[in-house]
Write an enzyme that holds these catalytic residues in place. Structure first.
Site, mmCIF file in Angstrom:
data_model
loop_
_atom_site.group_PDB
_atom_site.id
_atom_site.type_symbol
_atom_site.label_atom_id
_atom_site.label_comp_id
_atom_site.label_asym_id
_atom_site.label_seq_id
_atom_site.Cartn_x
_atom_site.Cartn_y
_atom_site.Cartn_z
ATOM 1 N N GLU A 281 0.921 -1.378 0.026
ATOM 2 C CA GLU A 281 0.042 0.027 -0.097
ATOM 3 C C GLU A 281 0.900 1.141 -0.005
ATOM 4 O O GLU A 281 1.937 1.432 0.673
ATOM 5 C CB GLU A 281 -0.873 0.189 1.300
ATOM 6 C CG GLU A 281 -2.032 -1.050 1.126
ATOM 7 C CD GLU A 281 -3.036 -0.852 2.432
ATOM 8 O OE1 GLU A 281 -3.290 0.202 2.840
ATOM 9 O OE2 GLU A 281 -3.742 -1.765 2.555
ATOM 10 N N HIS A 282 0.431 2.265 -0.622
ATOM 11 C CA HIS A 282 1.010 3.502 -0.628
ATOM 12 C C HIS A 282 2.317 3.750 -1.355
ATOM 13 O O HIS A 282 3.194 4.446 -0.945
ATOM 14 C CB HIS A 282 0.915 4.325 0.606
ATOM 15 C CG HIS A 282 -0.136 4.184 1.639
ATOM 16 N ND1 HIS A 282 -1.352 4.864 1.211
ATOM 17 C CD2 HIS A 282 -0.469 3.461 2.383
ATOM 18 C CE1 HIS A 282 -2.418 4.693 2.230
ATOM 19 N NE2 HIS A 282 -1.938 3.712 2.902
ATOM 20 N N ARG A 283 2.605 2.689 -2.216
ATOM 21 C CA ARG A 283 3.775 2.716 -2.996
ATOM 22 C C ARG A 283 4.802 2.325 -2.108
ATOM 23 O O ARG A 283 6.118 2.592 -2.360
ATOM 24 C CB ARG A 283 4.150 3.840 -3.868
ATOM 25 C CG ARG A 283 2.751 4.041 -4.812
ATOM 26 C CD ARG A 283 3.158 4.748 -6.093
ATOM 27 N NE ARG A 283 4.383 4.629 -6.658
ATOM 28 C CZ ARG A 283 4.632 3.717 -7.604
ATOM 29 N NH1 ARG A 283 3.408 2.801 -7.939
ATOM 30 N NH2 ARG A 283 5.600 3.453 -8.415
ATOM 31 N N LEU A 284 4.763 1.560 -0.949
ATOM 32 C CA LEU A 284 5.947 1.381 0.001
ATOM 33 C C LEU A 284 6.185 -0.124 -0.248
ATOM 34 O O LEU A 284 6.295 -1.145 0.640
ATOM 35 C CB LEU A 284 5.467 1.601 1.491
ATOM 36 C CG LEU A 284 4.828 2.732 1.737
ATOM 37 C CD1 LEU A 284 4.366 2.875 3.473
ATOM 38 C CD2 LEU A 284 5.877 3.587 1.705
ATOM 39 N N HIS A 285 6.529 -0.358 -1.615
ATOM 40 C CA HIS A 285 6.618 -1.605 -1.759
ATOM 41 C C HIS A 285 7.962 -2.468 -1.357
ATOM 42 O O HIS A 285 8.860 -1.738 -0.685
ATOM 43 C CB HIS A 285 7.151 -1.618 -3.623
ATOM 44 C CG HIS A 285 6.022 -0.857 -4.179
ATOM 45 N ND1 HIS A 285 4.647 -1.058 -4.236
ATOM 46 C CD2 HIS A 285 6.237 0.028 -5.261
ATOM 47 C CE1 HIS A 285 4.063 -0.116 -4.997
ATOM 48 N NE2 HIS A 285 4.870 0.597 -5.434
#
Length: 191
Positions: A168-172
């Site tokens: 989520e939230h580009r917190l890959h």
């Protein structure tokens, strides 16, 4: 975990269960002698610690590029799992026994198509290709279809393998394995 092949096997098994079509599809990136890149989809036909295998016509563009510049990158993208795996490494041809065994496992029409196709070359009309297919069918009627001399496989021997998991939230999450001597070094990359 410091064995990227075990992790690959786990992710690949999940992809085979969830991906509707071609869970073994991977993007193959090559470059010509001048460094100009090219990418296309191919199908993974074997894998293990010795590398990742696909098959092709050796007279086509991808094989020509790999024979001149024997390095490639692969990308598996499984959208339903929100995962991808990037692989980079040296490339070499598979041995004749492996190519023969895989070719024998293909459908007869796929085998005949390998004889009929001048892969990646201009085709004036679909009718010409289908006529060549029918000629190959007649040529090998009543018997097995041998592997064409211009058809074989390549093995990408990985030097780097990156496992990317969407968060989520580009917190890959990005896990990188790099070959070192007889083993692998594992680390993380910023998203």
């Amino acid at each position: 975990m410091t064995d990227p092949f075990t992790l690959f096997d786990q992710w690949y098994a999940q992809a085979r269960e969830t991906e509707i079509n071609d869970s073994n599809a991977m993007a193959l990136a090559t470059a010509d002698a001048r460094g100009r890149p090219s990418v296309r989809m191919v199908l993974l036909k074997g894998h293990g610690p010795d590398g990742f295998v696909f098959y092709t016509n050796f007279e086509g563009r991808k094989a020509g590029e790999l024979l001149v510049n024997p390095h490639a990158a692969l990308l598996f993208h499984w959208k339903s799992l929100r995962r991808q795996i990037r692989i980079e490494g040296a490339v070499g041809p598979v041995d004749d026994a492996a190519a023969d065994a895989y070719f024998a496992s293909r459908s007869r029409d796929s085998q005949l198509g390998a004889w009929a196709s001048d892969q990646s070359r201009p085709l004036p009309s679909r009718n010409i290709f289908m006529a060549r297919f029918e000629e190959a069918s007649a040529r090998f009627a009543g018997g097995p279809v041998p592997r064409p001399p211009h058809w074989s496989g390549f093995r990408v021997v990985p030097e780097r393998i990156e496992f990317w998991q969407d968060r989520e939230h580009r917190l890959h999450e990005r896990r990188l394995f790099e070959r070192q001597d007889d083993g692998w070094c594992e680390g993380l990359l910023y998203p």
